[in-house]
Design an enzyme around this catalytic site. Structure first.
Site, mmCIF file in Angstrom:
data_model
loop_
_atom_site.group_PDB
_atom_site.id
_atom_site.type_symbol
_atom_site.label_atom_id
_atom_site.label_comp_id
_atom_site.label_asym_id
_atom_site.label_seq_id
_atom_site.Cartn_x
_atom_site.Cartn_y
_atom_site.Cartn_z
ATOM 1 N N ASN A 45 0.845 -1.188 0.000
ATOM 2 C CA ASN A 45 0.000 0.000 0.000
ATOM 3 C C ASN A 45 0.885 1.243 0.000
ATOM 4 O OD1 ASN A 45 0.590 -0.829 2.731
ATOM 5 N ND2 ASN A 45 -1.067 0.414 3.515
ATOM 6 N N ILE A 46 0.395 2.264 -0.679
ATOM 7 C CA ILE A 46 1.132 3.510 -0.851
ATOM 8 C C ILE A 46 0.171 4.653 -0.551
ATOM 9 C CG2 ILE A 46 2.447 4.948 -2.455
ATOM 10 C CD1 ILE A 46 2.857 2.278 -4.110
ATOM 11 N N GLU A 47 0.457 5.395 0.516
ATOM 12 C CA GLU A 47 -0.434 6.478 0.939
ATOM 13 C C GLU A 47 -0.023 7.814 0.333
ATOM 14 O OE1 GLU A 47 -1.787 4.688 5.253
ATOM 15 O OE2 GLU A 47 -0.358 6.341 5.224
ATOM 16 N N CYS A 56 -4.158 0.561 -2.431
ATOM 17 C CA CYS A 56 -3.969 -0.634 -1.618
ATOM 18 C C CYS A 56 -2.939 -1.570 -2.257
ATOM 19 C CB CYS A 56 -5.290 -1.391 -1.481
ATOM 20 S SG CYS A 56 -6.587 -0.454 -0.658
ATOM 21 N N GLU A 58 -3.197 -4.754 -2.808
ATOM 22 C CA GLU A 58 -3.814 -5.665 -3.756
ATOM 23 C C GLU A 58 -3.924 -5.036 -5.148
ATOM 24 O OE1 GLU A 58 -4.725 -4.780 -0.663
ATOM 25 O OE2 GLU A 58 -6.351 -6.073 0.046
ATOM 26 N N CYS A 94 -10.324 -4.437 0.901
ATOM 27 C CA CYS A 94 -11.426 -3.468 0.924
ATOM 28 C C CYS A 94 -12.387 -3.746 -0.232
ATOM 29 C CB CYS A 94 -10.869 -2.044 0.847
ATOM 30 S SG CYS A 94 -10.276 -1.562 -0.796
ATOM 31 N N CYS A 97 -10.872 -3.129 -3.760
ATOM 32 C CA CYS A 97 -9.986 -4.222 -4.187
ATOM 33 C C CYS A 97 -10.792 -5.458 -4.585
ATOM 34 C CB CYS A 97 -8.984 -4.553 -3.090
ATOM 35 S SG CYS A 97 -7.731 -3.275 -2.869
#
Length: 140
Positions: A45-47, A56, A58, A94, A97
């Protein structure tokens, strides 16, 4: 699905969890996606400070594969939790995803939710997203 393959996917997902970019939530997730051709695509995941561009693990794995023209998938392993957690909890995908999985995966697609290589649960896509909306609903 062969237990050796499951453990390999979980191990790759755990490695990706370690390199997540999560300065805001501090919730790190890694994923390892097995394509039908045997190739494994990984993601974390990369915010982003504005949150909407956040992605996310996935979807990162799926989009890496799709960008290389791979469209058929067998399984995905997902592992996640707080960056400072001593013991992980099960981290389910989520809704977004799950919808991406619905776009590209058949009913026999396997979703592995793991705490570790020895503690995991296995689901099919219909179990994760019953009555799903997918390409067949649009294309007929």
């Amino acid at each position: 699905m062969d237990e050796k393959i499951i453990k390999e996917l979980i191990s790759k997902a755990a490695g990706m969890r370690k390199i997540s970019y999560t300065p805001y939530s501090k919730f790190n997730v890694g994923a390892a996606l097995l394509a039908k051709n045997g190739q494994v695509y990984t993601g974390c995941n990369i915010e982003n400070a504005s949150y909407t561009p956040t992605i996310c693990a996935e979807r990162t794995a799926f989009f890496k594969a799709i960008s290389e023209n791979v469209r058929e998938f067998t399984a995905i392993a997902i592992i996640g939790g707080a960056s400072d957690a001593e013991e992980l909890e099960y981290c389910f995908p989520c809704g977004v995803c799950r919808q991406v999985m619905s776009e590209f995966c058949d009913d026999d697609f396997i979703i592995i939710i793991a705490k570790s290589e020895d503690e995991y649960k296995v689901y099919t896509l219909p179990q994760m997203l019953p009555e799903r909306f997918g390409p067949k609903d649009v294309l007929g």
